[in-house]
Design a protein around this motif. Structure first.
Motif, mmCIF file in Angstrom:
data_model
loop_
_atom_site.group_PDB
_atom_site.id
_atom_site.type_symbol
_atom_site.label_atom_id
_atom_site.label_comp_id
_atom_site.label_asym_id
_atom_site.label_seq_id
_atom_site.Cartn_x
_atom_site.Cartn_y
_atom_site.Cartn_z
ATOM 1 N N PRO A 111 -11.005 -19.337 7.091
ATOM 2 C CA PRO A 111 -11.012 -18.988 5.671
ATOM 3 C C PRO A 111 -9.957 -19.768 4.885
ATOM 4 O O PRO A 111 -8.903 -20.105 5.411
ATOM 5 N N ARG A 112 -10.266 -20.044 3.624
ATOM 6 C CA ARG A 112 -9.451 -20.774 2.653
ATOM 7 C C ARG A 112 -9.614 -22.283 2.732
ATOM 8 O O ARG A 112 -8.959 -23.016 1.980
ATOM 9 N N MET A 113 -10.458 -22.775 3.620
ATOM 10 C CA MET A 113 -10.787 -24.196 3.562
ATOM 11 C C MET A 113 -11.563 -24.457 2.274
ATOM 12 O O MET A 113 -12.210 -23.569 1.728
ATOM 13 N N LEU A 128 -14.649 -26.305 0.340
ATOM 14 C CA LEU A 128 -15.949 -26.924 0.597
ATOM 15 C C LEU A 128 -15.942 -28.373 0.108
ATOM 16 O O LEU A 128 -15.214 -28.736 -0.806
ATOM 17 N N ASN A 129 -16.757 -29.204 0.749
ATOM 18 C CA ASN A 129 -17.016 -30.568 0.257
ATOM 19 C C ASN A 129 -15.774 -31.454 0.230
ATOM 20 O O ASN A 129 -15.664 -32.331 -0.621
ATOM 21 N N ASP A 130 -14.835 -31.222 1.140
ATOM 22 C CA ASP A 130 -13.635 -32.055 1.133
ATOM 23 C C ASP A 130 -13.699 -33.158 2.184
ATOM 24 O O ASP A 130 -12.711 -33.831 2.447
ATOM 25 N N GLY A 131 -14.868 -33.329 2.796
ATOM 26 C CA GLY A 131 -15.051 -34.406 3.755
ATOM 27 C C GLY A 131 -14.858 -33.989 5.194
ATOM 28 O O GLY A 131 -15.106 -34.777 6.096
ATOM 29 N N ARG A 132 -14.435 -32.734 5.440
ATOM 30 C CA ARG A 132 -14.275 -32.270 6.806
ATOM 31 C C ARG A 132 -15.565 -31.623 7.293
ATOM 32 O O ARG A 132 -16.349 -31.076 6.514
ATOM 33 N N VAL A 133 -15.774 -31.656 8.588
ATOM 34 C CA VAL A 133 -17.082 -31.336 9.161
ATOM 35 C C VAL A 133 -17.526 -29.907 8.864
ATOM 36 O O VAL A 133 -18.631 -29.682 8.364
ATOM 37 N N ILE A 134 -16.684 -28.932 9.164
ATOM 38 C CA ILE A 134 -17.119 -27.533 9.074
ATOM 39 C C ILE A 134 -17.448 -27.119 7.646
ATOM 40 O O ILE A 134 -18.548 -26.606 7.385
ATOM 41 N N PRO A 135 -16.545 -27.303 6.666
ATOM 42 C CA PRO A 135 -16.923 -26.911 5.309
ATOM 43 C C PRO A 135 -18.087 -27.733 4.763
ATOM 44 O O PRO A 135 -18.886 -27.221 3.968
ATOM 45 N N ALA A 136 -18.204 -28.981 5.195
ATOM 46 C CA ALA A 136 -19.325 -29.806 4.735
ATOM 47 C C ALA A 136 -20.653 -29.210 5.196
ATOM 48 O O ALA A 136 -21.587 -29.035 4.406
ATOM 49 N N PHE A 137 -20.746 -28.900 6.489
ATOM 50 C CA PHE A 137 -21.982 -28.317 7.018
ATOM 51 C C PHE A 137 -22.278 -26.964 6.377
ATOM 52 O O PHE A 137 -23.408 -26.669 5.984
ATOM 53 N N GLY A 173 -15.032 -17.518 15.547
ATOM 54 C CA GLY A 173 -14.325 -18.146 14.435
ATOM 55 C C GLY A 173 -15.266 -18.672 13.372
ATOM 56 O O GLY A 173 -15.003 -18.541 12.170
ATOM 57 N N MET A 174 -16.383 -19.250 13.799
ATOM 58 C CA MET A 174 -17.339 -19.800 12.845
ATOM 59 C C MET A 174 -18.012 -18.698 12.033
ATOM 60 O O MET A 174 -18.296 -18.868 10.848
ATOM 61 N N THR A 175 -18.258 -17.558 12.657
ATOM 62 C CA THR A 175 -18.853 -16.428 11.933
ATOM 63 C C THR A 175 -17.910 -15.938 10.847
ATOM 64 O O THR A 175 -18.332 -15.701 9.699
ATOM 65 N N ILE A 176 -16.635 -15.800 11.167
ATOM 66 C CA ILE A 176 -15.645 -15.372 10.175
ATOM 67 C C ILE A 176 -15.583 -16.378 9.026
ATOM 68 O O ILE A 176 -15.547 -16.012 7.843
ATOM 69 N N THR A 177 -15.578 -17.643 9.370
ATOM 70 C CA THR A 177 -15.467 -18.697 8.362
ATOM 71 C C THR A 177 -16.697 -18.737 7.456
ATOM 72 O O THR A 177 -16.582 -18.864 6.232
ATOM 73 N N PHE A 178 -17.874 -18.623 8.058
ATOM 74 C CA PHE A 178 -19.107 -18.643 7.255
ATOM 75 C C PHE A 178 -19.159 -17.435 6.313
ATOM 76 O O PHE A 178 -19.567 -17.560 5.150
ATOM 77 N N ASN A 179 -18.735 -16.285 6.803
ATOM 78 C CA ASN A 179 -18.706 -15.094 5.946
ATOM 79 C C ASN A 179 -17.754 -15.282 4.767
ATOM 80 O O ASN A 179 -18.006 -14.789 3.662
ATOM 81 N N TYR A 180 -16.653 -16.017 4.989
ATOM 82 C CA TYR A 180 -15.738 -16.326 3.888
ATOM 83 C C TYR A 180 -16.426 -17.223 2.857
ATOM 84 O O TYR A 180 -16.374 -16.960 1.651
ATOM 85 N N PHE A 181 -17.076 -18.267 3.318
ATOM 86 C CA PHE A 181 -17.727 -19.194 2.393
ATOM 87 C C PHE A 181 -18.840 -18.506 1.596
ATOM 88 O O PHE A 181 -19.113 -18.874 0.451
ATOM 89 N N LYS A 182 -19.465 -17.496 2.185
ATOM 90 C CA LYS A 182 -20.520 -16.779 1.478
ATOM 91 C C LYS A 182 -19.987 -15.981 0.287
ATOM 92 O O LYS A 182 -20.761 -15.594 -0.594
ATOM 93 N N THR A 183 -18.687 -15.729 0.247
ATOM 94 C CA THR A 183 -18.101 -14.974 -0.867
ATOM 95 C C THR A 183 -17.754 -15.870 -2.058
ATOM 96 O O THR A 183 -17.377 -15.362 -3.114
#
Length: 328
Positions: free
Chosen positions: A179-181, A183-192, A298-308
């Motif tokens: 969480p707190r990454m 989006l769209n900053d060129g890194r793999v996880i937030p990009a996907f 970890g990916m589930t927690i992160t994706f749930n953050y991005f959904k907010t």
């Protein structure tokens, strides 16, 4: 109460470090100039009695009133989009900024931990990467502004230790997420994840055979904390050694999110590392540390953050396709 200064406090890792040190009973001074950080990452600490914030550019002279026990230097652009858009600032924060903070640590007799990166290894010829590997870096390539800023940072830190007897620590951070990454900053996880949430196809640069190793932010912060309080002054890798190809990872994201989007392939950026996997033998031995959060959790927690995130944040453009920029 011990007092710690954390630069880059409004960034992804910096804000989590502020949380960690407050939880451990420290008085935290956060510092950031918001060139890449976000004020909302620190909103929850605004009224905390053991936290204060100073808006400041560390490449300028730094003055802190009163005693200071520790400094953590995390002020630096850390994503390809950032350091390609602001290359001079990236070099300055790694050189002038580090010099200023080392001088402050010397004046305060404080221990300082410098945030280095796996990028000091460049496109490695040794796999996995251990701390005694010197790297394979293109000094004049587009990524050189970040790689060389961090390599210089390590060099001047060791010079201050050897010449001034300063207590120094160096962490080499491998791919970290949570969480707190942005989006769209060129890194793999937030990009996907951003592409999934916008209904776009997932973009892989190259053929997808290049590898990465992803460490959840809580594990990363715990490793950094232990290193700061250790007696070891040379660089230590902190990251997750479980390696995965980018293609396999994209398929994991599709399965995790339940999307039916396709994978599309584009040109691999110049000097993009083909392999990235930390050897954490030293961290295990010295710090009794290894990552505990598995990637699915970890990916589930992160994706749930991005959904907010709001639609405005979700669709904000930060050079989502940055190959044309990186290859200039």
């Amino acid at each position: 109460m011990k007092k710690v200064l954390i630069t880059g406090a409004a960034g992804f890792l910096g804000s989590h470090l502020c949380d960690k040190f407050i939880k451990e009973g420290f008085y935290v001074i956060g510092m950031d100039n918001f060139i890449t950080g976000d004020k909302k990452n620190l909103e929850h600490l605004e009224s905390h009695p053991n936290f204060e914030f100073i808006e400041h550019d560390v490449t300028e002279f730094i003055s802190i009133d009163g005693p200071l026990d520790y400094i953590l230097h995390f002020a630096s652009p850390a994503s390809p989009i950032d350091y390609l858009k602001i290359p001079i600032q990236t070099l300055k924060v790694g050189s002038l900024g580090t010099h200023n903070l080392l001088g402050l640590a010397k004046a305060k007799k404080a221990r300082i931990l410098i945030a280095s990166t796996s990028e000091v290894y460049g496109d490695p010829l040794v796999h996995p990467q251990s701390e005694d590997y010197y790297g394979n870096v293109n000094t004049i390539g587009p990524r050189g502004v970040y790689d060389e800023a961090k390599r210089f940072q390590e060099a001047i830190t060791m010079a201050y230790h050897r010449f001034h007897g300063l207590e120094t620590r160096i962490v080499r951070i491998f791919n970290t997420y949570g969480p707190r990454m942005r989006l769209n900053d060129g890194r793999v996880i937030p990009a996907f994840m951003g592409q999934v949430l916008r209904g776009e196809d997932l973009t892989i640069f190259g053929d997808g055979s290049q590898t990465r190793s992803f460490c959840y932010v809580d594990d990363q912060v715990e490793g950094i904390y232990r290193l700061l309080l250790s007696d070891y002054l040379y660089p230590v890798n902190i990251g997750n050694p479980h390696e995965i190809t980018i293609k396999e990872f994209a398929e994991e994201i599709i399965e995790l999110t339940g999307t039916d989007q396709k994978i599309v392939y584009k040109e691999l950026p110049q000097d993009d590392p083909l392999q990235r996997q930390p050897d954490i033998t030293l961290a295990k031995k010295l710090l009794n540390w290894e990552p505990k959060v598995d990637r699915k959790q970890g990916m589930t927690i992160t994706f749930n953050y991005f959904k907010t995130l709001s639609k405005e944040e979700l669709f904000k453009s930060e050079h989502k396709d940055f190959t044309s920029y990186i290859n200039k």
